[in-house]
Design an enzyme around this catalytic site. Sequence first.
Site, PDB file in Angstrom:
ATOM      1  CE1 TYR A 232      -2.255   8.850   7.766  1.00 43.46           C
ATOM      2  CE2 TYR A 232      -3.219   7.472   6.742  1.00 43.46           C
ATOM      3  CZ  TYR A 232      -2.571   7.636   8.024  1.00 43.46           C
ATOM      4  OH  TYR A 232      -2.394   7.131   8.599  1.00 43.46           O
TER       5      TYR A 232
ATOM      6  CD  GLN B 117      -2.693   1.333   2.552  1.00 37.28           C
ATOM      7  OE1 GLN B 117      -1.731   1.549   3.012  1.00 37.28           O
ATOM      8  NE2 GLN B 117      -4.306   0.847   2.630  1.00 37.28           N
TER       9      GLN B 117
END
Length: 775
Positions: A582, A500
Amino acid sequence: MRVAVIGGGPGGLYAAALLKRLDPTREITVWERNAPDDTFGFGVVLSDETLGGIEHADPEVYRALQAEFVRWDDIDIVHRGRTLTSGGHGFAALGRRRLLAVLHRRCRDLGIELRFRAEAPPTAELARAYDLVIAADGVHSTTRTAHADAFGPQLTTHRCRYIWLAADFAFDAFRFEIAETEHGVVQLHAYPFARPEPGHDPAAPSAGPEGSAGASTVIVEMREEVWRSAGLDRCDERESAEWCAKVFTDALRGRSLRGNNSSWTAFRTVVNDRWSHGNTVLLGDAAHTAHFSIGSGTKLAVEDALALAACLQEQPDTATALAAYEEERRPVVASTQRAARASLAWFEELATYLDQPPHQFAFNLLTRSRRVTHDNLRLRDAGFVTAVEDEAGTPAGTPPMFTPFRLGGLTLRNRVVVSPMDMYSAADGNGTPGDFHLVHLGARAMGGAGLVMTEMVCVSPEGRITPGCTGLYAPEHETAWRRVTDFVHTSAPGTAIGVQLGHSGRKGSTRLMWDGIDQPLPHGNWPLVAPSALPYRPGVNQTPHALAESELALIREQFVRAATSAARAGFDLLELHCAHGYLLSGFLSPLTNHRTDAYGGDLTGRLRFPLEVFDAVRAVWPAGRPMTVRISATDWADGGTTAADAVAMAEAFAEHGADAIDVSTGQVVPDERPDFGRSYQTPFADRIRNTLGVPVIAVGAISSWDDVNSLVLAGRADLCALARPHLYDPHWTLHAAAEQGYVGPGAPWPLPYQAGSRTPPTGRTDAPKPRLTLR
C-alpha cells in the site's frame, strides 16, 4: 527391468535393495566413485518413524541396524558455563560406515552389482541403456547439473561454515555447546554413534576410532566472518581439528578430534522444480537438502527410497510411478526443509539470543525449527518446561499466552491479537462501517483476545482498496466507529480495540476480494497515486500518478485527520499500515520506489515519508495510547526489501516512538515467491525483537495456541496476531483457555457465556470393559 543407480550412499543402496527384494528379476547396478569403506562424516541419526518404515519393508536390514544403534533421550545445552538438560527426545544413531556395510551386504546377498571406484557413465547414456536411472549422487549431483534445464534446481548457499569431525568417546547426550571466542560465536553439535564396550572405564584413554570408548560425531559451526577472523580459512584438516578441540576442550574432556577428509563447508539448500526427467529420477540430496541441525539428510534419502520402491510396485508404468513418487514425497520434504531453514537461520542469528535467561535460551534452541513446541516439549519433559516458565515469571497453571503485556500505556490481558482483516463490507460504498462491523469485531472482542484490530481503515476516498473498504475521513465514519468501540468496551471489558490506518496507493480502485482480488473495477474507477508511476500489474491495473513533493503534505494531513478522528472514536491503539504494497509500503520498497528525490534512493530516503507521516500522527495521537507500525519485512522477490532492511526500518520507527512493530511480509509485488508454511513469517519478527530489543507482533500462519505459547515463551514475539483462526472461531482465545484447562484473568468468559466455558459433553463412544477375559 534394468535399473542403474548413480551413487552408493545410503539412499541409493537402500533403493537398490528394496527394488531387488520386491522383484528379484530386476537387474540392478550401482556405481560408486569411492571405495567401499570411504565415507564422509561419521554418525547417522534416524527417527523411529524411518526405522518403522525400514522394519516393515525389509526386516533383515532392520534387524542388522537395530543391533548397531546407540539410543539416547537427553539433550544437553551448554552456555556460559551452565548445562541444562532436557529429556524424553528419543534418538537413534549408528556409524555411517556400519550403515553402509549393512547395506552393502544386503545388496550383495540380493544379487545387486556394486561397482566401486567407478564413475557412472553419463546419465543420458544410462537412460538409453536402462529402464530406470536413480540419481542418488548427492548435493553436488552431476546428474542434476547435466540436466538443469529439466530439473530446474535452485541452490541457496547459507552464511555459516561447518566441519564434520569425530571424538573417540561417546557423549552421554545430544550436546549443543556455545563458545564465545575473541572472533565471535562458535557452536558445537555433538552426538554419540558408537557405544562404549561393556566395562570400559570412561577415564581410560581411547582405543582408537570407534573403539572401546565409543565414538561421537562433532560438528563445529560458525558465521563466515567468524571463521575468517579465526584464520580457519587458511587451516588444513589437522589444524582445524586442533583449533576446534581447543575451543571445546571441556566438552571433549581434553581429548582430540579427528577428521575424515573433513573440510569447512557452507551449507547449501537444494530445491528442484521437478524430480524426474524421462526415466531418470533424483533421490536424496540430489533432489533436496535439509540442514544437519535437524538430522534429516540420511532420513530423507531412506524415506525417498521407500516411497520410490512402493510407487514403482503400485503404479502401472515407470512414468506414472515417478510422478506418484514426487507427489507423495514433495510435501513431506517441503515441510522438513521449512523446519530445517528455520533451524539453520536460528543458528545463523545465534549471537542475538546469547543474553536471554538460561532456561529461555535453552527452550528457544529446542523449539527453533517449530517442530518441537511448548506442548510437545511438556510431554517429553514437563519439569524442564516448568523451569522455563518459572524463570519467566509465568504463574503456575498459566499458559504463557495468558500472561499480560504492557504496550505503552496500555496493558493487554493476554498475548493474542485478532489480526487486521479486510472485510470489504462497508454497506454504503462510502466507507461507513455498519452492523456487520459491529457484529464482526464485537464477537471477536467477546471471544477473549487481548487486542482486536480493525481492518485497514482508509484515510481518504481515493485511499480505499475497494468500494467496500471502511474509512475515517467523514463525520459519519467517526460516529459509526464509536458505536463499535463503545460496544467492545462495554460488553467485553478488558479487551482493547485498535485501528489500523492506511492508504491503498497503487493497489486501490479494485473489486471486492471475492469478485476478483486486485482486479480493477469494471466501472467507477478513481485515480491512483504512488511513490512512482508503476502499475501493480502492468496491463491489468492502472498506472498511478507519481506523487510530487508538494502533494505529500496533503496525504500526510489525511492521516493526521483520520488519527484525530480515531482518538475521538475511542480506539485504544493506532497502527500505521506500512506493509503489503500500500502507499507507505510503496515508499519503503526499492521495487516500488524509483524516485530520485529526497524520498527515494537508499533506505534513508525511502523511509523519509513514512516517518514524516508517523511523526505527524504520533503528535496528535494521545500520549497514553500506544502506536504500532506494520511492515513487510521482506518482499519475497529479488531486489526487494531484505531482512536486514526490515531491522533498519523497525529501528527507525522505534526511534521515532513506535511502541511495537507488527511484522508481516510480502504482498508488495505480484511476482513474489513466499516461503509459505506454519508460522513462516515469525523469524522476521524474532530477528527484529532480539536484535533491537523492540516489542514485536508476530503474524503469518500462526494457527494454534501451542504456537502462541511457544513463540512467547521462547522470546521470539511479544504478541501473536491470528487472522484465519478467528474467522473460523470468533471465540478462539476462550476455547484455547478451555482446552488447556486455564481459568484466570488472562481469559475471562463474558458473564452471559460462562455456562459455556467447559467443553460440551459428547455421546459416549466407549463400551464398558469386560469384567473377565478368558483365553
